[in-house]
Design a protein around this motif. Structure first.
Motif, PDB file in Angstrom:
ATOM      1  N   LEU A 118       0.830  -1.213   0.000  1.00 45.51           N
ATOM      2  CA  LEU A 118       0.000   0.000   0.000  1.00 45.51           C
ATOM      3  C   LEU A 118       0.866   1.265   0.000  1.00 45.51           C
ATOM      4  O   LEU A 118       0.534   2.259  -0.645  1.00 45.51           O
ATOM      5  CB  LEU A 118      -0.938   0.013   1.207  1.00 45.51           C
ATOM      6  CG  LEU A 118      -1.954  -1.136   1.259  1.00 45.51           C
ATOM      7  CD1 LEU A 118      -2.873  -0.962   2.466  1.00 45.51           C
ATOM      8  CD2 LEU A 118      -2.780  -1.201  -0.021  1.00 45.51           C
ATOM      9  N   ILE A 119       1.972   1.233   0.722  1.00 48.82           N
ATOM     10  CA  ILE A 119       2.856   2.397   0.758  1.00 48.82           C
ATOM     11  C   ILE A 119       3.478   2.615  -0.622  1.00 48.82           C
ATOM     12  O   ILE A 119       3.515   3.742  -1.120  1.00 48.82           O
ATOM     13  CB  ILE A 119       3.970   2.211   1.818  1.00 48.82           C
ATOM     14  CG1 ILE A 119       3.384   2.016   3.216  1.00 48.82           C
ATOM     15  CG2 ILE A 119       4.957   3.387   1.778  1.00 48.82           C
ATOM     16  CD1 ILE A 119       2.776   3.229   3.859  1.00 48.82           C
ATOM     17  N   ASN A 121       2.350   1.546  -3.483  1.00 48.48           N
ATOM     18  CA  ASN A 121       1.289   1.914  -4.424  1.00 48.48           C
ATOM     19  C   ASN A 121       1.117   3.433  -4.470  1.00 48.48           C
ATOM     20  O   ASN A 121       0.831   4.019  -5.522  1.00 48.48           O
ATOM     21  CB  ASN A 121      -0.030   1.231  -4.019  1.00 48.48           C
ATOM     22  CG  ASN A 121      -1.229   1.699  -4.826  1.00 48.48           C
ATOM     23  OD1 ASN A 121      -2.072   2.434  -4.328  1.00 48.48           O
ATOM     24  ND2 ASN A 121      -1.297   1.309  -6.089  1.00 48.48           N
ATOM     25  N   PRO A 126      -2.011   9.224  -8.614  1.00 53.20           N
ATOM     26  CA  PRO A 126      -3.269   8.803  -8.004  1.00 53.20           C
ATOM     27  C   PRO A 126      -4.427   8.696  -8.992  1.00 53.20           C
ATOM     28  O   PRO A 126      -5.400   7.997  -8.714  1.00 53.20           O
ATOM     29  CB  PRO A 126      -3.538   9.900  -6.968  1.00 53.20           C
ATOM     30  CG  PRO A 126      -2.752  11.074  -7.422  1.00 53.20           C
ATOM     31  CD  PRO A 126      -1.554  10.527  -8.119  1.00 53.20           C
ATOM     32  N   ILE A 127      -4.327   9.384 -10.129  1.00 57.62           N
ATOM     33  CA  ILE A 127      -5.448   9.383 -11.069  1.00 57.62           C
ATOM     34  C   ILE A 127      -5.315   8.261 -12.105  1.00 57.62           C
ATOM     35  O   ILE A 127      -6.270   7.564 -12.408  1.00 57.62           O
ATOM     36  CB  ILE A 127      -5.556  10.763 -11.750  1.00 57.62           C
ATOM     37  CG1 ILE A 127      -5.865  11.814 -10.681  1.00 57.62           C
ATOM     38  CG2 ILE A 127      -6.626  10.774 -12.832  1.00 57.62           C
ATOM     39  CD1 ILE A 127      -5.268  13.155 -10.955  1.00 57.62           C
ATOM     40  N   TYR A 128      -4.125   8.073 -12.625  1.00 57.00           N
ATOM     41  CA  TYR A 128      -3.961   7.149 -13.751  1.00 57.00           C
ATOM     42  C   TYR A 128      -3.408   5.775 -13.368  1.00 57.00           C
ATOM     43  O   TYR A 128      -3.599   4.808 -14.093  1.00 57.00           O
ATOM     44  CB  TYR A 128      -3.042   7.774 -14.806  1.00 57.00           C
ATOM     45  CG  TYR A 128      -3.557   9.102 -15.321  1.00 57.00           C
ATOM     46  CD1 TYR A 128      -4.710   9.152 -16.119  1.00 57.00           C
ATOM     47  CD2 TYR A 128      -2.926  10.292 -14.996  1.00 57.00           C
ATOM     48  CE1 TYR A 128      -5.201  10.363 -16.581  1.00 57.00           C
ATOM     49  CE2 TYR A 128      -3.400  11.508 -15.457  1.00 57.00           C
ATOM     50  CZ  TYR A 128      -4.543  11.546 -16.243  1.00 57.00           C
ATOM     51  OH  TYR A 128      -5.029  12.738 -16.691  1.00 57.00           O
ATOM     52  N   ARG A 130      -2.521   4.580  -9.653  1.00 52.96           N
ATOM     53  CA  ARG A 130      -2.793   4.004  -8.333  1.00 52.96           C
ATOM     54  C   ARG A 130      -4.021   3.089  -8.299  1.00 52.96           C
ATOM     55  O   ARG A 130      -3.981   2.052  -7.649  1.00 52.96           O
ATOM     56  CB  ARG A 130      -2.994   5.116  -7.311  1.00 52.96           C
ATOM     57  CG  ARG A 130      -1.830   5.233  -6.354  1.00 52.96           C
ATOM     58  CD  ARG A 130      -2.246   6.095  -5.183  1.00 52.96           C
ATOM     59  NE  ARG A 130      -1.334   7.205  -5.024  1.00 52.96           N
ATOM     60  CZ  ARG A 130      -1.479   8.131  -4.082  1.00 52.96           C
ATOM     61  NH1 ARG A 130      -2.508   8.093  -3.253  1.00 52.96           N
ATOM     62  NH2 ARG A 130      -0.611   9.103  -3.992  1.00 52.96           N
ATOM     63  N   PRO A 131      -5.121   3.481  -9.004  1.00 51.71           N
ATOM     64  CA  PRO A 131      -6.311   2.619  -8.926  1.00 51.71           C
ATOM     65  C   PRO A 131      -6.068   1.201  -9.443  1.00 51.71           C
ATOM     66  O   PRO A 131      -6.846   0.291  -9.153  1.00 51.71           O
ATOM     67  CB  PRO A 131      -7.337   3.343  -9.817  1.00 51.71           C
ATOM     68  CG  PRO A 131      -6.862   4.751  -9.898  1.00 51.71           C
ATOM     69  CD  PRO A 131      -5.369   4.697  -9.802  1.00 51.71           C
ATOM     70  N   LEU A 132      -4.973   1.012 -10.203  1.00 56.33           N
ATOM     71  CA  LEU A 132      -4.666  -0.332 -10.710  1.00 56.33           C
ATOM     72  C   LEU A 132      -4.074  -1.219  -9.621  1.00 56.33           C
ATOM     73  O   LEU A 132      -3.949  -2.427  -9.804  1.00 56.33           O
ATOM     74  CB  LEU A 132      -3.667  -0.239 -11.867  1.00 56.33           C
ATOM     75  CG  LEU A 132      -4.145   0.558 -13.089  1.00 56.33           C
ATOM     76  CD1 LEU A 132      -2.968   0.909 -13.983  1.00 56.33           C
ATOM     77  CD2 LEU A 132      -5.177  -0.244 -13.865  1.00 56.33           C
ATOM     78  N   GLY A 133      -3.666  -0.612  -8.506  1.00 56.67           N
ATOM     79  CA  GLY A 133      -3.088  -1.400  -7.419  1.00 56.67           C
ATOM     80  C   GLY A 133      -1.625  -1.724  -7.626  1.00 56.67           C
ATOM     81  O   GLY A 133      -1.047  -2.526  -6.894  1.00 56.67           O
ATOM     82  N   LEU A 134      -1.008  -1.098  -8.624  1.00 59.73           N
ATOM     83  CA  LEU A 134       0.410  -1.337  -8.900  1.00 59.73           C
ATOM     84  C   LEU A 134       1.251  -0.987  -7.671  1.00 59.73           C
ATOM     85  O   LEU A 134       0.959  -0.024  -6.971  1.00 59.73           O
ATOM     86  CB  LEU A 134       0.829  -0.464 -10.092  1.00 59.73           C
ATOM     87  CG  LEU A 134       2.009  -0.938 -10.933  1.00 59.73           C
ATOM     88  CD1 LEU A 134       1.635  -2.189 -11.721  1.00 59.73           C
ATOM     89  CD2 LEU A 134       2.455   0.165 -11.890  1.00 59.73           C
ATOM     90  N   ASP A 135       2.291  -1.767  -7.394  1.00 56.53           N
ATOM     91  CA  ASP A 135       3.182  -1.470  -6.268  1.00 56.53           C
ATOM     92  C   ASP A 135       4.631  -1.698  -6.686  1.00 56.53           C
ATOM     93  O   ASP A 135       4.910  -1.896  -7.877  1.00 56.53           O
ATOM     94  CB  ASP A 135       2.783  -2.303  -5.034  1.00 56.53           C
ATOM     95  CG  ASP A 135       2.926  -3.801  -5.263  1.00 56.53           C
ATOM     96  OD1 ASP A 135       3.585  -4.205  -6.252  1.00 56.53           O
ATOM     97  OD2 ASP A 135       2.386  -4.589  -4.454  1.00 56.53           O
ATOM     98  N   HIS A 240       6.251   8.587 -15.414  1.00 65.35           N
ATOM     99  CA  HIS A 240       5.304   7.570 -15.900  1.00 65.35           C
ATOM    100  C   HIS A 240       6.074   6.398 -16.496  1.00 65.35           C
ATOM    101  O   HIS A 240       6.946   6.587 -17.357  1.00 65.35           O
ATOM    102  CB  HIS A 240       4.379   8.159 -16.959  1.00 65.35           C
ATOM    103  CG  HIS A 240       3.285   9.016 -16.404  1.00 65.35           C
ATOM    104  ND1 HIS A 240       2.093   8.502 -15.935  1.00 65.35           N
ATOM    105  CD2 HIS A 240       3.208  10.351 -16.224  1.00 65.35           C
ATOM    106  CE1 HIS A 240       1.327   9.480 -15.483  1.00 65.35           C
ATOM    107  NE2 HIS A 240       1.979  10.620 -15.650  1.00 65.35           N
ATOM    108  N   LEU A 241       5.751   5.192 -16.027  1.00 64.10           N
ATOM    109  CA  LEU A 241       6.483   4.012 -16.491  1.00 64.10           C
ATOM    110  C   LEU A 241       6.417   3.865 -18.000  1.00 64.10           C
ATOM    111  O   LEU A 241       7.382   3.473 -18.643  1.00 64.10           O
ATOM    112  CB  LEU A 241       5.907   2.741 -15.846  1.00 64.10           C
ATOM    113  CG  LEU A 241       6.078   2.600 -14.340  1.00 64.10           C
ATOM    114  CD1 LEU A 241       5.486   1.269 -13.878  1.00 64.10           C
ATOM    115  CD2 LEU A 241       7.532   2.706 -13.937  1.00 64.10           C
ATOM    116  N   GLY A 242       5.252   4.176 -18.578  1.00 64.62           N
ATOM    117  CA  GLY A 242       5.047   4.005 -20.013  1.00 64.62           C
ATOM    118  C   GLY A 242       5.835   4.987 -20.865  1.00 64.62           C
ATOM    119  O   GLY A 242       5.945   4.822 -22.072  1.00 64.62           O
TER     120      GLY A 242
END
Ligand SMILES: [Zn+2]
Lengths: 379, 153
Positions: A118-119, A121, A126-128, A130-135, A240-242
């Motif tokens: 969670l930390i 993540n 937060p918009i693009y 975080r909701p994916l749960g990526l950590d 951004h990773l992408g």
């Protein structure tokens, strides 16, 4: 660059859970050890830079929570929210400004007190994202896959890093996971996010580290064994990773080049005697070895296979056991610096590499090694 | 360090740092998310100097610092650049494991989008695979209006 030295280091033992200690207790222990090591008192320190992360500490302005433990009362204290190598970098610039002569650097975290997924993540947008749960683990798995596919790096080669570093940790009384492992043990460990398995990943750790930086005059006055900062380089890639080619670490290449130029190093593999690098995951030691110019691009796997990065090899990497054996986030890069200092001094005990004249320490910040900081230390 | 502490059970204080929060998504984010919500379309912003189409859209080109205001519809299909199959659970993860994340380079975009992969067997996921988005029926202006990407069949 004006001559600046590291004249004191101190660290706590790195452990899975320091239940009896607050994070400022850990910082106090590391600072006390660093002052003793430098044969200084807190009165000799004229400013402090702390490495604190509000999310890991579970409170804001967490730097103020370690103020007393860092002896900051009535002194100038500032904070870097990031890896210890970057904290030390800020401390170094303060000395180079001429405004300060002896800077105390601290860094700490207690991974045991929260939920790492969670930390980590929360480091993502937060918009693009975080909701994916990526950590930290899943994002690094995306990078590992990208890197390993592009260069044909195998899971066995990554596993060899874990075997080596956990074995090295047996010589380090401050490390958390000294272990005798086989490549098979690593390959058969629990799958977290392919291709990363449990033993390819660094553990959850509590720990703190402190170092003391001094200008030339102070260093000569106090220290019998100053370790001089010969070069520092740092660079950041896109957030951004992408946006990034995750198979490459261009920002590390640039950071290393800057540090080498400053230190007058032309052939890092020959001229550097030992390296402490930020192996949050086993594949990272291979990838960062390439970025640091220890081998050609894509040859990181062959480098570990050659045995050259073992304790007795020509380029020992992570004799401390690295982050794979103990990973106190934020403190981890400062611990890499402290370990390199011990190596240059010849004071690393059972993990000492013979005749170290030049040591390298490396830290990362941000997802998948977004930023890198490289330190060259010498006699 | 402290002998007394060894004679008792050390206490820990259990609490949490959960704070409700409202993030402004700004002009660029609003336009992107409204297109997703109202038209199931995915838009990026283009830098005319660098000829880079950014996804998610940005207001500033990271390469040349130019202010971006040219919008380009991208995708909806794209190519999988990398992926991972996840085997553990965490409360922020929107799917039960095992599930997959991927980075997808949508057609006409130059930067990849991290998202979920589904409607595919794990052994069938391959780098270079063509994928397309599956949208939610009831969309709210959220990146999760794209439920996941699946292979183009
Ligand atoms: Zn541009």
């Amino acid at each position: 660059m004006e001559r600046t030295a590291i004249i004191g280091i101190g660290m706590t033992k790195q452990e899975r859970r320091k239940e009896s200690e607050t994070f400022s207790d850990m910082v106090f222990e590391a600072v006390t050890k660093a002052l003793n090591d430098a044969e200084m008192t807190i009165k000799d320190i004229d400013n402090i830079v702390t490495g604190c992360n509000d999310f890991w500490d579970g409170r804001t302005i967490s730097s103020m929570a370690v103020g007393d433990a860092s002896g900051a009362w009535d002194k100038n204290i500032s904070c870097v929210e990031g890896d210890g190598t970057f904290v030390a970098l800020y401390g170094l610039t303060r000395i180079l400004s001429g405004s300060y002569r002896a800077t105390l650097i601290t860094a700490h975290s207690k991974g045991s007190e929260s939920i790492s997924s969670l930390i980590t993540n929360a480091m993502f947008d937060p918009i693009y994202t975080r909701p994916l749960g990526l950590d930290a683990i899943t994002s690094s798995a995306l990078q590992a896959k990208c890197y390993m596919d592009k260069y044909g790096i195998t899971e066995e080669q990554c596993a060899m890093v874990s075997v080596k570093n956990h074995r090295n940790a047996k010589n380090n009384p401050y490390s958390q996971l000294p272990m005798d492992l086989s490549v098979k043990d690593v390959l058969n460990s629990r799958r977290l996010a392919d291709p990363i398995k449990l033993l390819d990943a660094s553990p959850i750790t509590d720990g703190a580290c402190a170092i003391i930086l001094a200008d030339e005059g102070m260093a000569k006055r106090f220290s019998k064994h100053p370790v001089w900062i010969r070069g520092v380089g740092f660079c950041a890639d896109a957030y951004h990773l992408g946006d990034r080619d995750l198979a490459e670490c261009k920002s590390l290449e640039k950071a290393a080049k800057t540090a080498y130029r400053m230190a007058g190093i032309e052939n890092p593999f020959k001229e550097i005697d030992v390296a402490e690098i930020y192996d949050a995951f086993s594949y990272q030691e291979l990838m960062w070895s390439e970025g640091l110019g220890f081998c050609e691009k894509g040859e990181g796997g062959k480098l570990v296979e050659s045995g050259k990065t073992e304790m007795g090899g020509s380029m020992p990497i992570n004799p401390s056991g690295g982050c794979l054996s103990a990973h106190a986030v934020i403190a981890a890069g400062l611990i890499r610096i402290a370990e390199a200092v011990l190596q240059v001094r010849g004071g690393a005990g059972k993990r000492q590499i013979p005749d170290v004249k030049t040591g390298l320490a490396h830290g990362i910040n941000g997802p998948c090694g977004q930023s890198h900081c490289v330190w060259i230390l010498g006699e | 360090m402290n002998k007394w502490l060894e004679t008792v059970e050390p206490l820990v204080y259990e609490s949490r740092i959960k704070v409700p929060y409202t993030w402004s998504v700004g002009e660029v984010g609003s336009r992107f998310l409204i297109e997703l919500r109202d038209h199931k379309k995915i838009y990026g912003t283009r830098c005319p100097k660098c000829n880079i189409v950014y996804l998610p859209p940005r207001k500033t080109c990271s390469q040349c610092f130019f202010n971006l205001d040219e919008w380009v519809e991208v995708g909806p299909q794209g190519t999988l650049i990398t992926y991972t199959l996840v085997h553990y659970e965490s409360s922020m993860m929107p799917m039960k494991s095992p599930f997959a994340y991927g980075i997808i380079l949508l057609d006409k975009a130059n930067t990849g989008l991290v998202h979920l992969l589904d409607e595919v067997k794990s052994e069938e996921i391959k780098t270079g695979m063509r994928v397309e988005p599956v949208f939610k029926d009831e969309r709210t202006g959220d990146i999760m209006d794209i439920r996941y990407f699946r292979p183009v069949r």
